[in-house]
Design a protein around this motif. Sequence first.
Motif, PDB file in Angstrom:
ATOM      1  N   ARG A  58     -26.337  82.524 -97.018  1.00 31.58           N
ATOM      2  CA  ARG A  58     -25.691  81.947 -98.209  1.00 31.58           C
ATOM      3  C   ARG A  58     -26.716  81.451 -99.232  1.00 31.58           C
ATOM      4  NH1 ARG A  58     -22.436  77.361 -97.459  1.00 31.58           N
ATOM      5  NH2 ARG A  58     -23.247  76.862 -95.387  1.00 31.58           N
TER       6      ARG A  58
ATOM      7  N   VAL B 193     -26.020  73.374 -98.843  1.00 37.04           N
ATOM      8  CA  VAL B 193     -25.650  74.313 -97.794  1.00 37.04           C
ATOM      9  C   VAL B 193     -25.197  73.579 -96.535  1.00 37.04           C
ATOM     10  CG1 VAL B 193     -26.669  75.919 -96.129  1.00 37.04           C
ATOM     11  CG2 VAL B 193     -26.970  76.308 -98.569  1.00 37.04           C
ATOM     12  N   ALA B 194     -25.905  72.519 -96.196  1.00 38.78           N
ATOM     13  CA  ALA B 194     -25.598  71.783 -94.967  1.00 38.78           C
ATOM     14  C   ALA B 194     -24.233  71.107 -95.018  1.00 38.78           C
ATOM     15  CB  ALA B 194     -26.679  70.743 -94.699  1.00 38.78           C
TER      16      ALA B 194
ATOM     17  N   THR C  91     -30.746  72.932 -99.929  1.00 35.49           N
ATOM     18  CA  THR C  91     -30.575  72.848 -98.471  1.00 35.49           C
ATOM     19  C   THR C  91     -29.494  71.828 -98.111  1.00 35.49           C
ATOM     20  OG1 THR C  91     -32.351  71.211 -98.212  1.00 35.49           O
ATOM     21  CG2 THR C  91     -32.961  73.524 -98.043  1.00 35.49           C
TER      22      THR C  91
ATOM     23  N   ASN D 202     -28.415  79.550 -92.538  1.00 34.30           N
ATOM     24  CA  ASN D 202     -27.026  79.401 -92.988  1.00 34.30           C
ATOM     25  C   ASN D 202     -26.252  80.708 -93.023  1.00 34.30           C
ATOM     26  OD1 ASN D 202     -27.520  80.831 -95.388  1.00 34.30           O
ATOM     27  ND2 ASN D 202     -27.851  79.000 -96.596  1.00 34.30           N
TER      28      ASN D 202
ATOM     29  N   GLU E  66     -19.239  75.087 -96.267  1.00 34.35           N
ATOM     30  CA  GLU E  66     -18.909  76.031 -95.202  1.00 34.35           C
ATOM     31  C   GLU E  66     -19.181  77.489 -95.545  1.00 34.35           C
ATOM     32  OE1 GLU E  66     -17.975  75.192 -92.200  1.00 34.35           O
ATOM     33  OE2 GLU E  66     -17.980  73.047 -92.657  1.00 34.35           O
TER      34      GLU E  66
END
Length: 315
Positions: free
Chosen positions: A98, A61-62, A58, A95, A65
């Motif tokens: 992704r 992903v944060a 997580t 997201n 892009e």
Amino acid sequence: MTDYGHTLRFGVSIDPSASDFPEALSLARQADAAGLDLLAVQDHPYQESHLDAWTMLTQLVAHTERIAVMGDVLDLQLRPPALTAKAAASLAVMNGGRVHLGVGGGASAQGVAAMGGRPRSAGDTIAFTEEAIGIMRGALEGGLVQASSEQHQVAGYRAGPIPPEHVGIWLGGQRPRMLRVMGRVADGWISPLNIYVAPHEVPEKQEIIDDAATAAGRDPKDIRRIYNVLGAIGPFRGGQGLVGPVAEWVETLASWAVDLGFDTFVFWPITDAEDQVRLFSDLVVPAVRDRVASLRAERGTTLADADADAEGSLA
């Protein structure tokens, strides 16, 4: 010779060591900016030095892009399948899709037991894993999910949210019974590192997967294949895995694509990860794409239909 005709994908393994998280995050951003396709995180939660894989995914992903994330592979013995699917669906919703589910039956029985997991025989692990994939697939599709067996009890979970696009379920393993599960029910095979499954061993394993897929009424060409590649790019001597100059990497990965059937390569650098990923993304990846395209043109291989549905998808 086996070439299933899929578009090539390239990724990098991200070290889950807690002490190295700043470096891992920087490497993830580098891979994202370079246009790589996948960040892969190993899952050994019983290792005191390791971060939890889902929490790390997580965060990756944060802070990126476009690149996708995957557990390589998530230990199903410690992650209930309905909740694992919920986590994947949630991350996909947040997201834009992704995320991919890379799972396995559990690498360390001792580690699983140490964290409160149920010890299982090899046969029970096979049944557990196949049933778990069915539960996860149902949960990812939404609706009522139920299971009642010796391995799983799901009383009636109304699954959701539904991901914006298909979340592929990839299975890691190398032994025949697990490979047959892969062929019957999974979207893709995650091969262990090239030092554990050597290239000369791959054709036999691909044949087991393909035979199981055919027996289950599936087209083997619909199944994707990941190779985890340990090594170093450059004028190094010694070291495990694939070690050599750019030209050797290009020819080797191209051969592994068109002769062994792999379509996705996850790089595990054994030295100076930042510089190695730069060499991989800038020099190796584009040259491998060109070399494979040339070989396929010579052999008359066409891209699999599955790739026409969504460019960039690993499903």
